[in-house]
Design a protein around this motif. Structure first.
Motif, PDB file in Angstrom:
ATOM      1  N   THR A 157       0.826  -1.214   0.000  1.00 32.53           N
ATOM      2  CA  THR A 157       0.000   0.000   0.000  1.00 32.53           C
ATOM      3  C   THR A 157       0.858   1.261   0.000  1.00 32.53           C
ATOM      4  O   THR A 157       0.611   2.201  -0.780  1.00 32.53           O
ATOM      5  CB  THR A 157      -0.927   0.010   1.226  1.00 32.53           C
ATOM      6  OG1 THR A 157      -1.724  -1.176   1.232  1.00 32.53           O
ATOM      7  CG2 THR A 157      -1.827   1.229   1.219  1.00 32.53           C
ATOM      8  N   ILE A 158       1.873   1.278   0.861  1.00 33.14           N
ATOM      9  CA  ILE A 158       2.749   2.448   0.931  1.00 33.14           C
ATOM     10  C   ILE A 158       3.491   2.641  -0.391  1.00 33.14           C
ATOM     11  O   ILE A 158       3.664   3.776  -0.853  1.00 33.14           O
ATOM     12  CB  ILE A 158       3.744   2.290   2.091  1.00 33.14           C
ATOM     13  CG1 ILE A 158       3.005   2.296   3.426  1.00 33.14           C
ATOM     14  CG2 ILE A 158       4.779   3.406   2.079  1.00 33.14           C
ATOM     15  CD1 ILE A 158       3.877   1.949   4.606  1.00 33.14           C
ATOM     16  N   SER A 159       3.918   1.556  -1.007  1.00 35.17           N
ATOM     17  CA  SER A 159       4.646   1.655  -2.278  1.00 35.17           C
ATOM     18  C   SER A 159       3.766   2.240  -3.373  1.00 35.17           C
ATOM     19  O   SER A 159       4.232   3.061  -4.188  1.00 35.17           O
ATOM     20  CB  SER A 159       5.157   0.274  -2.698  1.00 35.17           C
ATOM     21  OG  SER A 159       6.069  -0.246  -1.765  1.00 35.17           O
ATOM     22  N   ILE A 160       2.496   1.834  -3.423  1.00 35.62           N
ATOM     23  CA  ILE A 160       1.581   2.360  -4.439  1.00 35.62           C
ATOM     24  C   ILE A 160       1.321   3.845  -4.200  1.00 35.62           C
ATOM     25  O   ILE A 160       1.302   4.647  -5.144  1.00 35.62           O
ATOM     26  CB  ILE A 160       0.269   1.552  -4.434  1.00 35.62           C
ATOM     27  CG1 ILE A 160       0.538   0.113  -4.907  1.00 35.62           C
ATOM     28  CG2 ILE A 160      -0.776   2.214  -5.323  1.00 35.62           C
ATOM     29  CD1 ILE A 160      -0.661  -0.797  -4.822  1.00 35.62           C
ATOM     30  N   ILE A 161       1.121   4.225  -2.927  1.00 38.23           N
ATOM     31  CA  ILE A 161       0.916   5.645  -2.608  1.00 38.23           C
ATOM     32  C   ILE A 161       2.147   6.452  -2.979  1.00 38.23           C
ATOM     33  O   ILE A 161       2.054   7.530  -3.594  1.00 38.23           O
ATOM     34  CB  ILE A 161       0.593   5.809  -1.110  1.00 38.23           C
ATOM     35  CG1 ILE A 161      -0.755   5.163  -0.782  1.00 38.23           C
ATOM     36  CG2 ILE A 161       0.587   7.281  -0.716  1.00 38.23           C
ATOM     37  CD1 ILE A 161      -1.072   5.134   0.700  1.00 38.23           C
ATOM     38  N   PHE A 162       3.320   5.941  -2.617  1.00 37.92           N
ATOM     39  CA  PHE A 162       4.579   6.620  -2.952  1.00 37.92           C
ATOM     40  C   PHE A 162       4.726   6.771  -4.458  1.00 37.92           C
ATOM     41  O   PHE A 162       5.092   7.855  -4.953  1.00 37.92           O
ATOM     42  CB  PHE A 162       5.746   5.823  -2.381  1.00 37.92           C
ATOM     43  CG  PHE A 162       7.098   6.316  -2.799  1.00 37.92           C
ATOM     44  CD1 PHE A 162       7.713   7.372  -2.146  1.00 37.92           C
ATOM     45  CD2 PHE A 162       7.766   5.724  -3.867  1.00 37.92           C
ATOM     46  CE1 PHE A 162       8.954   7.839  -2.543  1.00 37.92           C
ATOM     47  CE2 PHE A 162       9.010   6.172  -4.267  1.00 37.92           C
ATOM     48  CZ  PHE A 162       9.604   7.226  -3.600  1.00 37.92           C
ATOM     49  N   ALA A 163       4.440   5.714  -5.216  1.00 39.77           N
ATOM     50  CA  ALA A 163       4.584   5.761  -6.668  1.00 39.77           C
ATOM     51  C   ALA A 163       3.618   6.760  -7.284  1.00 39.77           C
ATOM     52  O   ALA A 163       3.998   7.538  -8.179  1.00 39.77           O
ATOM     53  CB  ALA A 163       4.353   4.371  -7.255  1.00 39.77           C
TER      54      ALA A 163
END
Length: 294
Positions: free
Chosen positions: A72-78
């Motif tokens: 989830t954090i990776s998708i938000i960051f991306a």
């Protein structure tokens, strides 16, 4: 009609292709194959062979709430970093392309950030955004505790987004500026003679003609946000606080090299690779339809 270059002997073509095939096999297919093998086995931390476990490693990571938090954090960051990088690069390229006074100097200055290594930019932003120094220290004096990346997960995530976006704004700027300079000046001058404002000319003439570049940068920036964020996270936050910046690529490193869970880390790398492939296929399947190539 273009004349195609052919070889009299097929062996000549093979000789030209062999070096590239060796590089691809050595640095892509072989490591990827090893990762797939490790993800299906239990790799002993200190040697001793592999034990075949099938899909157990994938079941373990997909059942972990920490792993889904990382996804989830990776998708938000991306999503956020890609948006900032592309919008910032597009605006700066459009302004620089207008040939304002000092525009040649602006080009050089705006390209520099991409030439800086990710760990170096992370160190700079770690100091700039530190709550006890610089501008942020002044802000904390007026509003105590409003900014503390060491304790606040949202602030820590904002820090790594800022550092990553700053570097890739320069990357996007390079391609957008090249795209703007490839537009015939006669089109822009014709629109100006028709009475179009600067914003109108940008939206009706320039923007449609740079959509191929936008699509290219969208694919590249999303891919890089999943892969090239390790150095920034490692220097600035080390995945903390409370795993709030533990992106997928950093979790692979921490689980594999710190936790010595090589098989679990290999399974995570396969999932990351599949996620990037799915996102890329989605972009080519649905977003490319809106691109104007002519």
């Amino acid at each position: 009609m273009e004349k195609r270059i052919t070889f009299n002997k097929w062996s000549v073509g093979i000789l030209f292709a062999v070096p590239q095939l060796l590089l691809i096999f050595t640095f892509f297919y072989w490591p990827a194959g090893q990762a797939v093998f490790w993800s299906l086995t239990l790799q002993q931390p200190w040697g001793g062979g592999n034990i075949w476990v099938g899909l157990d490693n994938f079941k373990a990571i997909l059942a972990s709430s920490d792993y889904w938090n990382s996804v989830t954090i990776s998708i938000i960051f991306a999503a956020i970093s890609t948006s900032i990088s592309m919008v910032g690069g597009l605006v700066l390229a459009a302004l620089t392309d207008r040939q304002l006074r000092g525009s040649k100097l602006y080009r050089i200055v705006l390209i520099w950030p991409y030439g800086i290594a990710a760990p170096a930019s992370a160190m700079a932003f770690r100091f700039i955004l530190a709550p006890e120094a610089g501008l942020i220290a002044v802000v904390n004096q007026w509003w105590p505790g409003i900014w503390d990346p060491g304790l606040d997960g949202n602030a820590a995530l904002a820090c790594i987004i800022a550092a990553f976006s700053w570097k890739y704004i320069a990357y996007s700027f390079i391609f957008f500026l090249a795209a703007f300079q490839g537009i015939p000046r006669s089109l822009i001058e014709a629109a100006a003679m028709d009475g179009s404002s600067v914003l109108r000319r940008f939206w009706d003439v320039q923007f449609p003609l740079v959509t191929p570049t936008i699509f290219f940068l969208l694919v590249i920036n999303i891919t890089e946000s999943f892969q090239d964020s390790f150095g920034i996270v490692d220097i600035m936050t080390s995945g903390g606080p409370h795993n709030s910046t533990n992106l997928m690529v950093y979790k692979i490193y921490s689980d594999g090299f710190k936790g010595l869970d090589f098989s679990g880390a290999a399974a995570q790398s396969i999932v990351l690779m599949l996620l990037i492939i799915v996102l890329t296929v989605f972009q080519f399947r649905f977003i490319e339809k809106r691109v104007h190539y002519r």
